[in-house]
Every structure is written in C-alpha cells, then in structure tokens.
Design a protein around this motif. Sequence first.
Motif, PDB file in Angstrom:
ATOM      1  N   ARG A 163     -51.698 -77.372  -9.285  1.00  9.68           N
ATOM      2  CA  ARG A 163     -51.880 -75.928  -9.416  1.00  9.68           C
ATOM      3  C   ARG A 163     -52.248 -75.242  -8.096  1.00  9.68           C
ATOM      4  NH1 ARG A 163     -51.632 -73.675 -14.106  1.00  9.68           N
ATOM      5  NH2 ARG A 163     -52.925 -71.924 -13.435  1.00  9.68           N
ATOM      6  N   LEU A 164     -52.140 -75.967  -6.999  1.00  9.64           N
ATOM      7  CA  LEU A 164     -52.413 -75.326  -5.727  1.00  9.64           C
ATOM      8  C   LEU A 164     -51.402 -74.209  -5.487  1.00  9.64           C
ATOM      9  CD1 LEU A 164     -53.269 -78.292  -3.326  1.00  9.64           C
ATOM     10  CD2 LEU A 164     -54.816 -76.617  -4.339  1.00  9.64           C
ATOM     11  N   GLY A 165     -51.914 -73.008  -5.286  1.00 16.05           N
ATOM     12  CA  GLY A 165     -51.056 -71.849  -5.125  1.00 16.05           C
ATOM     13  C   GLY A 165     -51.014 -70.974  -6.359  1.00 16.05           C
ATOM     14  N   ASP A 166     -51.721 -71.371  -7.439  1.00 11.51           N
ATOM     15  CA  ASP A 166     -51.683 -70.574  -8.663  1.00 11.51           C
ATOM     16  C   ASP A 166     -52.432 -69.250  -8.530  1.00 11.51           C
ATOM     17  OD1 ASP A 166     -54.313 -71.408  -8.658  1.00 11.51           O
ATOM     18  OD2 ASP A 166     -54.286 -72.203 -10.701  1.00 11.51           O
ATOM     19  N   ASP A 167     -52.981 -69.011  -7.343  1.00 14.57           N
ATOM     20  CA  ASP A 167     -53.649 -67.737  -7.070  1.00 14.57           C
ATOM     21  C   ASP A 167     -52.855 -66.898  -6.080  1.00 14.57           C
ATOM     22  OD1 ASP A 167     -53.971 -69.437  -4.973  1.00 14.57           O
ATOM     23  OD2 ASP A 167     -56.169 -69.379  -4.926  1.00 14.57           O
ATOM     24  N   ARG A 168     -51.595 -67.255  -5.879  1.00 18.47           N
ATOM     25  CA  ARG A 168     -50.772 -66.547  -4.895  1.00 18.47           C
ATOM     26  C   ARG A 168     -49.389 -66.244  -5.468  1.00 18.47           C
ATOM     27  NH1 ARG A 168     -52.409 -67.524   0.860  1.00 18.47           N
ATOM     28  NH2 ARG A 168     -54.504 -68.409   0.732  1.00 18.47           N
ATOM     29  N   GLY A 169     -48.674 -65.432  -4.762  1.00 21.97           N
ATOM     30  CA  GLY A 169     -47.315 -65.088  -5.140  1.00 21.97           C
ATOM     31  C   GLY A 169     -46.811 -63.964  -4.266  1.00 21.97           C
ATOM     32  N   ARG A 170     -45.534 -63.996  -3.921  1.00 20.94           N
ATOM     33  CA  ARG A 170     -44.968 -62.958  -3.045  1.00 20.94           C
ATOM     34  C   ARG A 170     -43.604 -62.511  -3.573  1.00 20.94           C
ATOM     35  NH1 ARG A 170     -47.594 -66.263   1.216  1.00 20.94           N
ATOM     36  NH2 ARG A 170     -49.769 -65.732   0.814  1.00 20.94           N
ATOM     37  N   ILE A 171     -43.294 -61.286  -3.324  1.00 20.10           N
ATOM     38  CA  ILE A 171     -41.970 -60.735  -3.605  1.00 20.10           C
ATOM     39  C   ILE A 171     -41.497 -60.053  -2.327  1.00 20.10           C
ATOM     40  CG2 ILE A 171     -40.592 -59.175  -5.018  1.00 20.10           C
ATOM     41  CD1 ILE A 171     -42.702 -59.512  -7.219  1.00 20.10           C
ATOM     42  N   TYR A 172     -40.309 -60.452  -1.883  1.00 15.65           N
ATOM     43  CA  TYR A 172     -39.750 -59.907  -0.646  1.00 15.65           C
ATOM     44  C   TYR A 172     -38.467 -59.145  -0.962  1.00 15.65           C
ATOM     45  CZ  TYR A 172     -42.414 -64.032   0.917  1.00 15.65           C
ATOM     46  OH  TYR A 172     -43.368 -64.999   1.102  1.00 15.65           O
ATOM     47  N   ARG A 173     -38.088 -58.322   0.000  1.00 12.64           N
ATOM     48  CA  ARG A 173     -36.732 -57.770  -0.061  1.00 12.64           C
ATOM     49  C   ARG A 173     -36.119 -57.894   1.330  1.00 12.64           C
ATOM     50  NH1 ARG A 173     -36.871 -51.143  -0.479  1.00 12.64           N
ATOM     51  NH2 ARG A 173     -38.032 -50.755   1.449  1.00 12.64           N
ATOM     52  N   ILE A 174     -34.848 -58.229   1.344  1.00  8.37           N
ATOM     53  CA  ILE A 174     -34.113 -58.375   2.592  1.00  8.37           C
ATOM     54  C   ILE A 174     -33.291 -57.115   2.800  1.00  8.37           C
ATOM     55  CG2 ILE A 174     -32.422 -59.762   3.836  1.00  8.37           C
ATOM     56  CD1 ILE A 174     -33.245 -62.121   2.081  1.00  8.37           C
ATOM     57  N   VAL A 175     -33.489 -56.505   3.931  1.00  9.92           N
ATOM     58  CA  VAL A 175     -32.809 -55.260   4.275  1.00  9.92           C
ATOM     59  C   VAL A 175     -32.110 -55.445   5.614  1.00  9.92           C
ATOM     60  CG1 VAL A 175     -34.459 -53.866   2.978  1.00  9.92           C
ATOM     61  CG2 VAL A 175     -34.882 -54.332   5.392  1.00  9.92           C
ATOM     62  N   THR A 176     -31.379 -54.428   6.043  1.00  6.63           N
ATOM     63  CA  THR A 176     -30.751 -54.504   7.354  1.00  6.63           C
ATOM     64  C   THR A 176     -31.817 -54.370   8.432  1.00  6.63           C
ATOM     65  OG1 THR A 176     -30.344 -52.121   7.323  1.00  6.63           O
ATOM     66  CG2 THR A 176     -28.593 -53.541   6.503  1.00  6.63           C
ATOM     67  N   ALA A 177     -31.485 -54.811   9.619  1.00  4.57           N
ATOM     68  CA  ALA A 177     -32.463 -54.802  10.710  1.00  4.57           C
ATOM     69  C   ALA A 177     -32.961 -53.402  11.012  1.00  4.57           C
ATOM     70  CB  ALA A 177     -31.849 -55.433  11.957  1.00  4.57           C
ATOM     71  N   ASP A 178     -32.113 -52.388  10.794  1.00  2.00           N
ATOM     72  CA  ASP A 178     -32.548 -51.009  11.042  1.00  2.00           C
ATOM     73  C   ASP A 178     -33.213 -50.380   9.823  1.00  2.00           C
ATOM     74  OD1 ASP A 178     -30.370 -50.763   9.437  1.00  2.00           O
ATOM     75  OD2 ASP A 178     -29.140 -49.644  10.868  1.00  2.00           O
ATOM     76  N   ARG A 179     -33.461 -51.232   8.800  1.00  2.54           N
ATOM     77  CA  ARG A 179     -34.227 -50.853   7.614  1.00  2.54           C
ATOM     78  C   ARG A 179     -33.553 -49.749   6.803  1.00  2.54           C
ATOM     79  NH1 ARG A 179     -40.481 -50.227   8.868  1.00  2.54           N
ATOM     80  NH2 ARG A 179     -40.522 -50.583   6.626  1.00  2.54           N
ATOM     81  N   VAL A 180     -32.245 -49.714   6.838  1.00  2.47           N
ATOM     82  CA  VAL A 180     -31.533 -48.727   6.029  1.00  2.47           C
ATOM     83  C   VAL A 180     -31.524 -49.206   4.581  1.00  2.47           C
ATOM     84  CG1 VAL A 180     -29.316 -47.637   5.585  1.00  2.47           C
ATOM     85  CG2 VAL A 180     -30.102 -47.959   7.933  1.00  2.47           C
ATOM     86  N   VAL A 181     -32.109 -48.415   3.715  1.00  2.88           N
ATOM     87  CA  VAL A 181     -32.071 -48.701   2.285  1.00  2.88           C
ATOM     88  C   VAL A 181     -31.667 -47.441   1.549  1.00  2.88           C
ATOM     89  CG1 VAL A 181     -33.755 -50.572   2.329  1.00  2.88           C
ATOM     90  CG2 VAL A 181     -34.543 -48.230   2.052  1.00  2.88           C
ATOM     91  N   ARG A 182     -31.171 -47.613   0.369  1.00  3.68           N
ATOM     92  CA  ARG A 182     -30.758 -46.460  -0.434  1.00  3.68           C
ATOM     93  C   ARG A 182     -31.907 -46.061  -1.349  1.00  3.68           C
ATOM     94  NH1 ARG A 182     -27.145 -48.857  -2.955  1.00  3.68           N
ATOM     95  NH2 ARG A 182     -25.446 -48.535  -1.476  1.00  3.68           N
ATOM     96  N   LYS A 183     -32.242 -44.801  -1.380  1.00  2.00           N
ATOM     97  CA  LYS A 183     -33.262 -44.326  -2.313  1.00  2.00           C
ATOM     98  C   LYS A 183     -32.588 -44.137  -3.666  1.00  2.00           C
ATOM     99  CE  LYS A 183     -36.875 -40.896  -3.039  1.00  2.00           C
ATOM    100  NZ  LYS A 183     -37.892 -41.949  -3.236  1.00  2.00           N
ATOM    101  N   PRO A 184     -32.882 -45.007  -4.600  1.00  2.00           N
ATOM    102  CA  PRO A 184     -32.142 -44.965  -5.869  1.00  2.00           C
ATOM    103  C   PRO A 184     -32.492 -43.743  -6.707  1.00  2.00           C
ATOM    104  CG  PRO A 184     -33.898 -46.597  -5.973  1.00  2.00           C
ATOM    105  CD  PRO A 184     -33.868 -46.104  -4.568  1.00  2.00           C
ATOM    106  N   VAL A 185     -31.484 -43.223  -7.387  1.00  2.00           N
ATOM    107  CA  VAL A 185     -31.686 -42.182  -8.392  1.00  2.00           C
ATOM    108  C   VAL A 185     -31.652 -42.884  -9.741  1.00  2.00           C
ATOM    109  CG1 VAL A 185     -30.775 -40.083  -9.437  1.00  2.00           C
ATOM    110  CG2 VAL A 185     -30.605 -40.411  -6.955  1.00  2.00           C
ATOM    111  N   PHE A 186     -32.815 -43.033 -10.354  1.00  3.44           N
ATOM    112  CA  PHE A 186     -32.894 -43.769 -11.605  1.00  3.44           C
ATOM    113  C   PHE A 186     -32.409 -42.908 -12.767  1.00  3.44           C
ATOM    114  CE2 PHE A 186     -35.860 -45.990  -8.871  1.00  3.44           C
ATOM    115  CZ  PHE A 186     -35.564 -47.321  -9.136  1.00  3.44           C
ATOM    116  N   PRO A 187     -31.529 -43.447 -13.619  1.00  5.98           N
ATOM    117  CA  PRO A 187     -30.965 -42.647 -14.719  1.00  5.98           C
ATOM    118  C   PRO A 187     -31.985 -42.426 -15.829  1.00  5.98           C
ATOM    119  CG  PRO A 187     -30.178 -44.905 -14.842  1.00  5.98           C
ATOM    120  CD  PRO A 187     -30.980 -44.820 -13.576  1.00  5.98           C
ATOM    121  N   ARG A 188     -32.115 -41.183 -16.280  1.00  9.15           N
ATOM    122  CA  ARG A 188     -33.033 -40.845 -17.364  1.00  9.15           C
ATOM    123  C   ARG A 188     -32.287 -40.020 -18.400  1.00  9.15           C
ATOM    124  NH1 ARG A 188     -36.120 -40.214 -12.602  1.00  9.15           N
ATOM    125  NH2 ARG A 188     -37.937 -41.607 -12.509  1.00  9.15           N
TER     126      ARG A 188
END
Length: 981
Positions: free
Chosen positions: A411-436
Amino acid sequence: MNVKIRKLSVSAVLAVPGWIGAAAQPLPEGVPAPLDAAAAVASIRVPPGFRVELVASEPAVVDPVAIDWDTEGRLWVVEMADYPEGMDGMGKPGGRVRVLSDRDGDGRFESSVLFAEGLSYPNGLLTWRDGVVVTAAPDILFLRDRDGDGRADERRVLLSGLSEGNQQLRANGLRWAGDGRVYCAAGGHHGGHAADTVLRGFGESVKIGSRDFSFHPDHGGIRAESGPSQFGRERDDEGNWFGTQNSRALWHYVLPDPALRRNPHVAAPDPTNLLVRPLNAPVFPASSPEQRFHSFENAGHFTSACSGMIYRDELLLPRQVGQRHAFTCEPFHNLVQHNVLTADGFSFAAQRADDGGPHDFFASTDRWCRPVMVRTGPDGALWVVDMYRCIIEHPAWLPDEARRSLSAQYRLGDDRGRIYRIVTADRVVRKPVFPRSTEPASVATALQSPNGWLRDRAQMVLDWMTEGNESAVLRAPWTDLVAGALAASDPRSRISALETLPVDASQEKFLRDASAAVRNVMLRRLDESAPPSLIEAALPLASDPDAAVRLQFALSAGSWRSTDDGRIGTALATCAATAPDDIHLRAAVLSSALPHFAGLAQSVAAQGGALLQAYATDLTSMALALKNRTVLAGMIRPSVLPSDGKFTAAQLMSLAALLDAMAAGKESLTSLAAAESDTLTETILRAEGVFPVAQQMLASPANGAPEKSAAAGLLMRRKEFRAAVFPVVQGWLEAAADPVLQEGALRAMEASGDSAVPGMLLAALGGMSPASRSSALAVLMNREAWALALLGHLEKHPEDALDAVQRARLRQHASESVRKRAGEVLAAAPARSDALAAFAPALSLPGDPARGANVFAARCTACHQAAGKGTAIGPDLRSAAQHPPAKLLSGIIDPSQDVQPGYFAFTAQLRDATELYGIVASETGNSLGFRLPDGSQRLVRRSDLVSLRSTGQSFMPAGLEAGMTHQEMADLIAWIRAGAK
C-alpha cells in the motif's frame, strides 16, 4: 470533505492536517523514495513540442484510476483506495468518488469534494444526467446528490452479477456510444472462464459469459458484446471499438457480437484483430528495469497494458483520413505508448509512432509513476491518470516468497495520486464550450467541435432531452442546430448529427456521402424499420471502394427485411466476392445470411471459383438446417462435375467437407435422395459416381500425393470403401512415407470414426516419425473409446511413453472414464512441492544458455515458441532476462500456481463424439474458438457442444521436469534469462 488548494508549495501540501505523505513513512531497504508532485512532473519525458502539466495531486486526489468530466466542466475521479486487499488487508471496501473543480480557470483543480466513499474496488465511471454511473463489482451503481450538499445521498444498483475476482480483472470502463448505449469492459477471464457470468438488472437476466457488455443506464437492455477487454474499452470517431489485455496492447473489435449471434448454424471466428504486434510488444521506458515477479514477461515489453484509446481531437496531433493515433498505458514500465493506426483491409495496421526520442510518448524515470488511464480531454489535451504506487502488481500474482517479502510495500503510495495533461509546448489548449440543455448555442457548438468528448456529450444532452419525447428535437431551435451539424464540412459532425435523429428517407444522400465514415455510420443505423427506399439506396455499397463500408454492409444486411427478388442476397454475394478468403468479411456475410439465404447461395454458386470454395461448407450446413434442397444441389454440383473428364484433388476434398457438413446435420447423400427426381436427387446421383473415380485415382501410380490423399479422404467417409482403403493408408504411416500422405492418412482415419482405427494406429505407432506419432496420439485422444484403447495399450507397453502435455490431456480428458483410467495407468506425478524441492540445487549451478536452447527444443516447444521453434500457445519467453531464477524454476515445475487469464486448459465434448482439449481463445454469441495442443485453432458452434469443462489447471502441464538433470534445468533457466534466443 472539501479541500481547497491554490498553487501550494510541496511543503504546504504535506502539512495539510490529517494527511501524511509516504515520504514520511519508513521505506524498506532498496525501495526508491517517492517524488513530490513537482518532481514527478519533471521526471516525465515527452516528445519535443509537448509539455506535461499537473492538473491535480494529493491531497485533492488519491489513488485515482479513472476520470470523466461533466457539463459543468468538473472532473470526476474514481479512487481505488482499497487496492489491493482492502483497507484492512482483509477486503474492507474503501473506494471513493471525488469531484474536482477548476474555479479560476487556470488549468489546476483547486477544489476537491468527496462525493461517495466505502465503495468496493471501484474502477470506472461515467457522468450521467445529474449523477454518475460507477463500476464496483459485483454491481454497477448510479450515485446522485439530491439535496445539493455535494455528497451522494442516492445509491442505486443498476446491474449486479459482475465477477469479484482479482481486482485487476473486474468489469470497468463505461463508455457511451452514438447508439445511446453504455459499453463496459468485462475485465478478463475469471476462474479460468467466466462462462457462467449472468448480469441482472432492470428486470432482466442476461448471460454474457466472458464477453464485454452494454446497457442503457435509464432502461437496461443488457446485451453481450465482443470481448473481453481487461481494462478499458474505447472507440474512435467512426464507432470502431478497441480493447487491451495485459500482453495485448491494443486490438480492434472487427465484428460485433450481436450480429454474430444471428446465425447459429455457422461458427464465427475470433472477433478481434491484434494491432500492436507481437504479443508482449516492446516498450521503451525511461525508468530503470524493475524486477518482474509473475508470468514469463518482464522489463522491456508490454505486460500490464491497459486503457488503450484513440485520440479524438486534432489539437495535439494532425488528423488524416484513414489514420488514428492510439495510446496505451503500461503502468509497470511507467509509460504510455503511442501507436499510429492506418486502415488495412477490414481492420487496421499499427506502427509505433516516431515521436523523436528514445522513449515512449509519456515515460517517467520515477518508479512510482503508474499511468493507468489515458483519455482525450474536452480541451483537446491528453489526460493521464497516475495511481502512483510503489507496487502495482496484485499480491495474488506474486510467488509466496515475494508475497511475504513485499507485504510491507503493497500500500505504499495509497496517500498519493496525480493527474496530468499533455499539451503543446506553447501551451495552446482549447477552452471547451460544454453543452447544456438550457443553452442551445452550447449544444450546437459542441456538436460541431473537433473534440470527440464534446460531440458525444452534445448527443447525450439531446438524448436526455428527448427521452420518451422525440418531438422535442424537431422544434426550433434544436432543428436548426442539428441541421447545421448535418451540413458541416467535418464528417465527424455529420455523424454526430445523424446519430441524434431517427432514420428517415430524407437521409438517403448520406449513403452517397463523400466520407466513407459517414456512409459506414449511415449503414450501421439501418435496421428492420428502415424505409425501403433507403435499403434500395444502400445496395450499391456492397461493392463500395472502402473496405470498412463493405464490412458494415455485410453486417447491416442481416437486419433488413428480405425481398422477393433476392437482390439483398445477391448484393451480399457481391460483397463477399470482394475478399472471399477474408475470415471477418465471411463471418459478417454469413451473420446476415438467414433472411436472404436463397439469393446469397444461388449467387455464390453462380459465381463459383474461390467464392464458392470459401462459402460452400457453411452454406451447406445452413441449407441442411433450413431444408433447402435447391441450395444443397447448388453447393454439391461443382464438386461432382468433372473438368475434361477428370476430378481435381480440390474437388474431392470439397465433396468430403460437404459430406462432413451433412453428417453433422444427421444427413447423408442416401438420406437426402428423394423418391421423385428433383435437382438435388440428380446431383446426388452424380456424386455417387465420384466414388469409383476416387478408387481409380487412389490406385493409379500416375497420381501424386495430393490426389491420393484427397481420394483416400473421400473414400473413408463411406463405410463400404474402408476395408479396401485401410491397408493403403496404414502403409502411409511409416516414417519413410511422403509427409502429405502421412497427414492424409491420419485425417482420413479420424474423419471415418471407424472402430478399427485405434488398433491400426497403435500397431503402427512404433514405426512412425516423431511428428506423425504426435499427430496419431492426438487423434487417439479425440474420442473416448479410442483414448481408452490407447490407455490399454500403454498399460501393456509402458515403453511407449507420453510427454507431459499428452499425459495431462488424458488426466484431464472430457470423459470421466478416461480420466479414471488414466489415473490407473499413468504413473502418478510427484507433488509439486516435492519436485520443486528436488530441483532446488539447480539454482546454485551455473547455466549454459546454448545448452539451454537444446533443452527448450526438447521440452518446451509444445506450448512455447522461440527462435522460430515451437508452438505459440503459452506466453512469450523472449523477455525474461531479469526474471528471478527461483520464480522461473517454480513456473516450470508448477505452472498452475499462477495461471494468467486465457491460459486455463479446457475439455469439450462435441455432438459427434469428438473430445477437444485446449484453451478457449475466443468466444462469440454462437461459437467458441479453441487453440489445440498442436497450435491449430478449432471453431465450434455452441449448438455442437455437449459439455465444456475447465480443468482449473494451466494449459502448460506439470511434470516437464521428468527425466531432466539439475544441470539441464540450470541451462534452461539461463537460456530464458538470456532472452530466449
């Protein structure tokens, strides 16, 4: 609990009250220290042009294994905190669902709300309406917050009956598709074979066996699907499904199980096509090699493949027609691999992407990094879920010594966790328009987005709005937004819009769409309720230039109402003729054959050649079941009409195969002849005239081995000819005979089923070549009476020893009488613990890999293949260079102590009295695929099965060490550790 974090330093995070990091706990000697979140990001290698961003980490998220987003932009996370053996080591549930929010829009989720806890090993989720669907075997749950406090106060069981085996093999996934259903990965084979798995819910009870399944969270409709995938079942923008399973990094589900179930008269092949090849394909980690404890796979190859997925956007990677970017997690090696798929016939071919570096796309030097899920985010980034554990392997798959020595690390590590996202080097991401549902413009934007998650969610919103009230989408402004998407230049938007609408005649133009993907999806939507004009318009697609469209035509036609003129059947034959030898297209055509049988069969017979040769046996089986004498005559006729007064070996073999199909249907040429002459009776008279010709071909020295073998095979199907043929084929069993004749003799004897066969084979056994002897023994074991005769022979002639595989087959035979007799005749194998102790000295001897290769060739080629030798049934041995010698010794001597999914041995009894022994390599709704000891595959219709029994043992038999010296064992281990080259 609501934890808020705003760009806290590592020290501040560690100081959160009630949270103690693993770094503060004493670590066992030799275990590397975990990294803090910032250092973990720095440890990850990605290709030039990309960068890794941390979006969440402990304490906001701990033990994450699956994620999904909702229409508010929040991130929902499943935390399998109770892995691997419960919170108390005794199975106490402790899984959680957490909701993360990025309130300031900086890309970091600073708000964390505990939504649900106390779940049993949860591993998959899907946000649904105002709640979330979660897989937590034995149940699939719907959780909802009704009072607005952020915590689930409704917990409803949607489905129950999921297997509760090893936590790494439980049902998971939950992916929505354009047909409005949610698809779930079955998790893997449990207890050898999950043949008895039954799902219950919504007033239904459905047996799914070891397949994946789908359902609708609102009203059920449980349905078995092709499978099983172990962790993760994903689709692409065109509706193709993909899966993974430990050593199999990615496969394509070429054939859907619901279609294959339509025709019980033919056996369907394995519906999957392995894309990332070979089995246990190589990986390219950035971390140093880690000791491997279970199976024969280890560092440098896929052994924990999971969450295979297709990137469904174009922000990070360019989109090209016919090409897909696939990613598969490999947590043991701390990486995510990138493969490029290209269209290849009715499926795809895969090639590892050239990302400009020595490592895989995402590769961490941190040994604690455990990427277990990768997904396309609504922002176009690639999101990676890192469970972050010291050990990812489940203790159940560790040898006893390792299990004890590593208990403090589970159970070593049961107190940790990470979520990453991989983007372009210039950090261009799309701001999503979530459908409602309250904002039509947001739905319209999402429906035409290049992002697959947003388009799916827009469809889901429209489906939720119109559930039970389809007219809602027919009123403005919804009609306008759907019409806009139908006219979009991007075929993905046209597909999404089509899938929101009921099928009607106005959509005919999409059957002629410039995009093959749109044509394909339009075909998929045509069922028995489709307007006749659409079916008419679809017929030309039988010869579409795109292979995937033709395959879908073959699959869809089975849902269409038959026509009097037989044009659909004729179109199916046209489709079949484009690739007559392709097993997947043939299965698709035959799955649709029943409603269009006459037209299909007559057109196949008329075209003849390779098409008729490929389809004749299956169409004959169907004609017998349907009592269609005209089709039967058409299938037989090409085999009984000589060309230039002569018959070919192919014609004789074809007639023999047709006779076998008749025998399986409890018919014969004699029984099918009618009192009054008709086309079939006239054809049967011609067939009767072939047998005297076959006698002449067998006797004539002018004919070669293929012709003689075919003639003997045909004649042996008729009892009145056997007495004359038996002496001839018995002579072919001698070691000096032509191998073609040897094989022909064995196949002819086996097909005859004659009681004289075992006596002749046993008499010839001593003079056979090793290969023929092995084949002869396999023939003898295929029938109860013959196997008993073999055991009687062995009792009198113990010098005719069997190898370990053959002994195991008799001891585990489908017949209880054979199993009992084998126990009496065959020497009892020593207890595995005694055998292991007896060979312990081998571990202290220096081994010679060169000599070990010879030991492998003599002992192991029945189950394993290496260096071009052997049969590829068991796991790949090539990558065991760092496997502990003690574990290798244990695996060789006692293979059943740790049986990997898919390698349990099964026995099956068939209606024709044949007994099979092998592994169940595939399962569909109408058939099972067996891999037999000689490496061949046998498809068996479910209707032909009398019994199916798991032996509970590994297909690799115990006792391989019999007769080996300690030095030979040391040499074999040295050869495996040297890479099995």
